[in-house]
Design an enzyme around this catalytic site. Sequence first.
Site, mmCIF file in Angstrom:
data_model
loop_
_atom_site.group_PDB
_atom_site.id
_atom_site.type_symbol
_atom_site.label_atom_id
_atom_site.label_comp_id
_atom_site.label_asym_id
_atom_site.label_seq_id
_atom_site.Cartn_x
_atom_site.Cartn_y
_atom_site.Cartn_z
ATOM 1 N N ASP A 92 0.847 -1.198 0.000
ATOM 2 C CA ASP A 92 0.000 0.000 0.000
ATOM 3 C C ASP A 92 0.879 1.244 0.000
ATOM 4 O O ASP A 92 1.998 1.215 -0.511
ATOM 5 C CB ASP A 92 -0.937 -0.059 1.222
ATOM 6 C CG ASP A 92 -2.311 0.529 0.936
ATOM 7 O OD1 ASP A 92 -2.374 1.724 0.552
ATOM 8 O OD2 ASP A 92 -3.323 -0.185 1.084
ATOM 9 N N HIS A 167 -3.921 6.422 2.752
ATOM 10 C CA HIS A 167 -4.614 5.195 2.343
ATOM 11 C C HIS A 167 -4.067 3.954 3.066
ATOM 12 O O HIS A 167 -4.818 3.122 3.570
ATOM 13 C CB HIS A 167 -4.451 5.056 0.825
ATOM 14 C CG HIS A 167 -5.225 3.952 0.192
ATOM 15 N ND1 HIS A 167 -4.726 2.665 0.088
ATOM 16 C CD2 HIS A 167 -6.442 3.926 -0.402
ATOM 17 C CE1 HIS A 167 -5.617 1.900 -0.537
ATOM 18 N NE2 HIS A 167 -6.660 2.640 -0.845
ATOM 19 N N SER A 527 -11.161 -0.529 -1.562
ATOM 20 C CA SER A 527 -9.930 -0.487 -0.753
ATOM 21 C C SER A 527 -10.217 -0.695 0.721
ATOM 22 O O SER A 527 -9.404 -1.252 1.453
ATOM 23 C CB SER A 527 -9.237 0.875 -0.908
ATOM 24 O OG SER A 527 -8.487 0.938 -2.073
#
Length: 750
Positions: A92, A167, A527
Amino acid sequence: MHNSLLRKVLRGEKYLKLYSYHYLINGFAVLVTPQQAFKLANRREVANVALDFSIRTATTHTPQFLGLPLGAWAEEGGYETAGEGIVIGFIDTGIDPTHPSFSDNTPERHYPVPQHFSGICEVTRDFPSGSCNRKLVGARHFAASAITRGIFNTSQDYASPFDGDGHGTHTASVAAGNHGISVVVAGHHFGDASGMAPRAHVAVYKALYKSFGGFAADVVAAIDQAAQDGVDIINLSITPNRRPPGVATFFNPIDMALLSAVKAGIFVVQAAGNTGPSPKSVSSFSPWIFTVGASTHDRVYSNSIVLGNNITIPGVGLAPGTDSMYTLVMASHALNDTVASDMYVGECQDASSFNQTLVQGNLLVCSYSVRFVLGLSTIKQALETAKNLSAAGVVFCMDPFVIGFQINLTPMRLPGIIIPSANDSKILLQYYNSSLDQDEVTKKITRFGAVASISGGLKANFSLSAPNVMFYSARGPDPEDSFLDDADILKPNLVAPGNLIWAAWSSGGMDSVEFEGEDFAMMSGTSMAAPHVAGLAALIKQKFPNLSTAAIGSALSTTASLSDKYGGPILAQRSYANPDSNQSPATPFDMGSGFVNATAALDPGLIFDTGYSDYMSFLCGINGSAPMVRNYTGESCGASTMSGTDLNLPSITISKLNQSRTVQRTLINIAANETYVVGWSAPYGASIKVTPARFFIACGQQQVLNVDFNATMNNSSPSFGRIGLFGNQGHVINIPLSVIVKISYNTTNS
């Protein structure tokens, strides 16, 4: 060996080797010219040359909605031990190691780093010594491909595992964040957060970056390292930017590296992608990858504004309400005399443009245009303007050109609301204009007569009939190749909460301007759905340490829920604009096996198992695939091949049913002795029969099911059915059936 080959083939020429892959794939990444690539491809020692490609990134209440406190966590001995001993690897954007969600400060409990994990922590200025601990057990970054392209921005992207986006911190905490971490955003408390497996360990492999996303060469290096370090689960909340070209979508460097990871016993979870709701939009392709779509959960934050004429208009915004009615003042009616005419001044981005005397103590009405969508204007700046002008609150009216845009729930310290409907915005403006008093000669406004109160949107409401499949969640059928032929594989595998998910946020997180500088953020997407499943897989792995990766996927799939919290069918949103009013019952191509059921997955009863040799037989069964299989795996295809339909998956997908077909499935009992009764419903345009219709199966025994399909009409529209196995000890196994093209007779002969 890699280095000597390059020296030999490209003697005296310029090239730059980025990585040697030596664990999952025997290969390397190298920056070369097309002519040099051709030279390498012609060498006997080089099996395959693939062009690098780009990649993109595709909670407080969800543990309760998934039933974890009284269900799955209770089975594992409570949240204090849920996931202990399991390492989840995240490919990620990195992590913020200072976040309390990743602290190991639990003096009351022994919390050792699992012995099977051998990863390390990079130490840099952004990621100093001591950043890792017994919770965050490994952290590295991979950026060689990005750097060689000259697009790496060190001030934004950080050449370290530190998360400059947000994220990666968010996804890691959804799966494995600590339990009971207080969520405070914009000064408001929104409850306590927990990951799905709060005692699992986190290992971070940063291969995606804020300013450009990522590249396959870096992602494969990250996967290779994660497998070598000994992670148990890999979470990929990322998808390719394009469908892989060639013989089949499965033959791309990332999926083939993940096949080797699965061979090594690693369970792989990937986001389906955010390109729904059109068919064949799924961006995760292979049967060895567990693909997760996004659904709602039952928490919603609603806000509203009550006008002086007693009309109530719904809206959004994580904001406090007002204590009474206040006067509404349109930004364009509160300008300084010196301000030049500007069509965007009504977006409230500059306090110096406005007359504070007119705004002070009133509700400032700002316009929300497409510029907010593009990031040219921000709600945060408009709130700053309102604060500097001493406004009582802010109301954002929707510009009609922003129809269909889904607005994030924005935190606001001031009372405020965003009206996301152009029609509702018109109602407010009509009331506002009708309440103005103007001088007949000068046309100057002499009195602002419109008043309103804001209800506030800080309190959660739990009455939604969740889960629903989100419009953006990518859909099946699974495309087998770039010609969009359908694969005999069900994608997505299931859906999990992915919409409006509270989770940890990086102190350097720039991905969402609304949450800059906050410790938590509310995000949406597949996600967010994938790490829910990665965390739940850790609970299954903890309870059944010897289950194969396919068996873990089977336990999640066969126990998935088919109905919403009120017992009705799960609905799927069908359009980007007005998604809530464009819904219909979800099919397996929308939701896979259904909505993840955390508690039932820990006691599945029967499981379907599939191994590496089966996946190899499947790949060898694809027309023209033998060279690709040899190139990627170093193994030759033998006589044994099988179609996707014949893989022992917990679903049956037939892209083309030509008259009739018999499909077998083998089940293994991992529970106590049990007797099962079999029921089924056939897809439209086909009939089915399952034998045996009843069977007894002892613990550890296997049972073969024969499923006979017959086409009853010629039809090319996908249709769906289901097989249910009902055990007398309470286990229920759900097997979705999907048939696309049905041919009931041979048209050429007739």
